[in-house]
Scaffold this active site. Structure first.
Site, PDB file in Angstrom:
ATOM      1  N   GLY A 129       0.688  -1.421   0.035  1.00  0.00           N
ATOM      2  CA  GLY A 129       0.078   0.004  -0.048  1.00  0.00           C
ATOM      3  C   GLY A 129       0.921   1.217  -0.013  1.00  0.00           C
ATOM      4  O   GLY A 129       1.897   1.341  -0.730  1.00  0.00           O
ATOM      5  N   SER A 130       0.351   2.159   0.696  1.00  0.00           N
ATOM      6  CA  SER A 130       0.997   3.521   0.613  1.00  0.00           C
ATOM      7  C   SER A 130       2.151   3.668   1.169  1.00  0.00           C
ATOM      8  O   SER A 130       3.212   4.597   1.012  1.00  0.00           O
ATOM      9  CB  SER A 130       0.172   4.773   1.224  1.00  0.00           C
ATOM     10  OG  SER A 130      -1.095   4.728   0.256  1.00  0.00           O
ATOM     11  N   THR A 131       2.644   2.529   1.939  1.00  0.00           N
ATOM     12  CA  THR A 131       4.200   2.727   2.658  1.00  0.00           C
ATOM     13  C   THR A 131       5.140   2.691   1.354  1.00  0.00           C
ATOM     14  O   THR A 131       6.255   3.088   1.588  1.00  0.00           O
ATOM     15  CB  THR A 131       4.660   1.632   3.524  1.00  0.00           C
ATOM     16  OG1 THR A 131       4.375   0.460   2.854  1.00  0.00           O
ATOM     17  CG2 THR A 131       3.475   1.507   4.781  1.00  0.00           C
ATOM     18  N   PHE A 132       4.933   2.330   0.401  1.00  0.00           N
ATOM     19  CA  PHE A 132       5.703   2.312  -1.090  1.00  0.00           C
ATOM     20  C   PHE A 132       5.902   3.686  -1.222  1.00  0.00           C
ATOM     21  O   PHE A 132       6.818   4.030  -2.243  1.00  0.00           O
ATOM     22  CB  PHE A 132       5.139   1.401  -1.910  1.00  0.00           C
ATOM     23  CG  PHE A 132       6.072   1.169  -3.135  1.00  0.00           C
ATOM     24  CD1 PHE A 132       7.152   0.261  -2.955  1.00  0.00           C
ATOM     25  CD2 PHE A 132       6.147   1.951  -4.502  1.00  0.00           C
ATOM     26  CE1 PHE A 132       8.238   0.207  -3.966  1.00  0.00           C
ATOM     27  CE2 PHE A 132       7.009   1.676  -5.294  1.00  0.00           C
ATOM     28  CZ  PHE A 132       7.950   0.894  -5.108  1.00  0.00           C
ATOM     29  N   LYS A 133       4.812   4.688  -1.062  1.00  0.00           N
ATOM     30  CA  LYS A 133       5.320   6.033  -1.469  1.00  0.00           C
ATOM     31  C   LYS A 133       6.583   6.593  -0.879  1.00  0.00           C
ATOM     32  O   LYS A 133       6.985   7.523  -1.499  1.00  0.00           O
ATOM     33  CB  LYS A 133       3.717   6.796  -0.954  1.00  0.00           C
ATOM     34  CG  LYS A 133       2.596   6.388  -1.912  1.00  0.00           C
ATOM     35  CD  LYS A 133       1.499   7.027  -1.272  1.00  0.00           C
ATOM     36  CE  LYS A 133       0.327   6.666  -1.727  1.00  0.00           C
ATOM     37  NZ  LYS A 133      -1.100   7.132  -1.384  1.00  0.00           N
TER      38      LYS A 133
END
Length: 498
Positions: free
Chosen positions: A223-227
């Site tokens: 999810g958004s941790t990859f941002k």
């Protein structure tokens, strides 16, 4: 007579050849195959020999015995015990006569079965008696994990499936690594064959896969941790994108599709520059950033942060985090947009995300993760110590500083998605993640480090299989767990930092 002599010579020659062949085969087995045969799980004679000698203890950083051998009144002579049971099961692994070894028991088998004691010549009758009657004591393995932090991770997960990984950014030492569900290695070390077999059967039919620790042996949508990775790619490869203002929108029509729309979480509208996009975790904005950065740069950044390569943790069976090859996106820009927000085919191991957070905390350098701290002999003398070493230079220090600023905003901004991780008097930098799965439920994430600007701990938290409701997300489910771990490490009951 000549015919008889010829046949005798032929028989003699054949016998000589056979002797040479047998001699060569024995030497091949003893010299070239000895190690593999010794460690073959089917070689019960070698394993039985290991049971009939003392085996070193495994001890936590705060002095708790996690594995030890005690005398037993049977043919094996020693029984392996795991006093902390499931709390450390996925780290210690097991030592089983039937199923071999796993975890630290396998990784450091030679250390746990050897002795560093020097042998001295006996000078009197008393020393002579001791020389012939006493067994050499094996070395003990001391690890970096704190039992109190491991226990807190278990308590905070509260029976939910997931993982907590905490790492020292400066050394790479693992401070906690707990996955739920875990397992108790004790039955697998039982001398009762039926007990071993039943325990093994139960573990392997369990759909939660307790033998495959979620912390380091399983992959999940990040999810958004990859941002964090996408933002690093912006700074390192297309820095002009950091100042580009994206329009406020609740949905993005994905390129190359027949009107397929990517929506923000809970249908929210968001936009702005990178700082604003990161703070509120704007999917539509980051999808456009991913398209702007491009597949090759995004894949290269993931690789620089430890993805798509073996992670050198000193445990067997560590899984790799995966980001698709750039060629995957040549005719599928919609997949690239989704990958930039940690969806599509992007797969993360919690250990990797903890290391990525630690790398940002450590000025862009990811240290080699490790569990070994040092080893001691029977007299308590240190016989070896781990020396921290860098693993990857993930990103320049200036980029790491910019990423830290973005992560600080997530926790400290009034509109940040990570406000639940705030700790009074401590600057926490973090990033939330709420990932869709193939089913109706979601995975909730939070990665963080603290304190800024002097980081001492980095954390990744995953809580699996949460309901797809607005109140269940990384910022509300996983962030409070990370907060508890960080706070316990930085502010222990003694009132002083460890």
């Amino acid at each position: 007579m000549r015919g008889i002599n010829f046949r005798v010579r032929m028989v003699g020659a054949g016998a000589t050849v056979l002797v040479v062949v047998v001699f060569a085969q024995l030497n091949y087995l003893q010299i070239f195959r000895a190690d593999s045969l010794d460690h073959n799980r089917l070689n019960t004679r070698a394993l039985l020999a290991q049971y009939r000698q003392p085996r070193g203890a495994i001890i936590s950083a705060d002095g708790v015995t996690l594995a030890q051998s005690v005398p037993s009144d049977d043919q094996f002579q020693y029984q392996r015990k795991y006093p902390e049971g499931p709390l450390f099961g996925q780290i210690t692994g097991y030592f089983s006569f039937t199923y071999g070894t796993d975890g630290l028991e396998r990784e450091y088998n030679s250390l746990l079965t050897q002795t560093s004691n020097s042998v001295s010549v006996p000078l009197n009758l008393r020393q002579l008696k001791k020389f012939f009657t006493s067994q050499p004591a094996p070395d003990n393995l001391h690890i970096t994990v704190l039992s109190r932090l491991q226990r807190l991770a278990e308590d905070e997960l509260a029976g939910r499936n997931g993982a907590v990984v905490a790492i020292s950014p400066r050394t790479g030492g693992v401070l906690a690594m707990y996955s739920g569900p875990s397992y108790d290695p004790t039955p697998l070390a039982s001398h009762d064959q039926a007990v071993q077999q039943e325990a093994w059967r139960a573990l392997n039919v369990n759909p939660a896969k307790p033998l495959l620790a979620a912390a380091y042996r399983q992959r999940f949508f990040p999810g958004s941790t990859f941002k964090v990775i996408t933002s690093a790619a912006v700074f390192d490869h297309k820095p002009s994108l950091a100042n580009k203002a994206f329009p406020v929108s609740s949905g993005l029509v994905l390129p190359g599709t027949a009107g397929q729309v990517l929506h923000n979480f809970a249908g929210e509208a968001c936009g702005g520059r990178l700082l604003e996009l990161f703070t509120v975790s704007c999917d539509t904005g980051f999808a456009q950033l991913g398209l702007g950065v491009g597949a090759s740069h995004l894949a290269a950044e993931a690789k620089a942060f430890g993805w798509d390569q073996p992670t050198p943790l000193d445990l067997p069976g560590v899984a790799e985090s995966l980001f698709p090859a750039p060629s995957t996106f040549v005719h599928d820009l919609a997949a690239l947009a989704k990958s930039a927000i940690g969806q599509e085919s992007v797969q993360a191991v919690p250990l990797t995300l903890a290391l990525d957070a630690a790398g940002v905390a450590n000025g862009g350098v990811i240290m080699t993760p490790h569990l070994l701290a040092y080893a001691t002999d029977a007299q308590g003398q240190t016989v070896m110590s781990y020396k921290p070493r860098p693993w990857l230079s993930a990103t320049p220090r200036r980029t790491a500083a910019k990423l830290a600023g973005l992560m600080l905003s997530v926790v400290n901004s009034p509109h940040g998605t990570g406000v639940e991780a705030r700790i009074p008097g401590v600057q926490v930098a973090g990033k939330t993640g709420t990932a869709q799965t193939s089913g109706p439920n979601i995975e909730t994430w939070f990665i963080a480090f603290a304190p800024v600007p002097d980081p001492q701990i980095a954390v990744a938290v995953l809580v699996e299989d949460q309901p797809p409701a607005d109140e269940y997300q990384g910022g509300t489910i996983a962030a409070p767990i990370a907060k508890a771990i960080i706070q316990a490490y930085l502010q222990p009951s003694t009132g002083s930092a460890p």
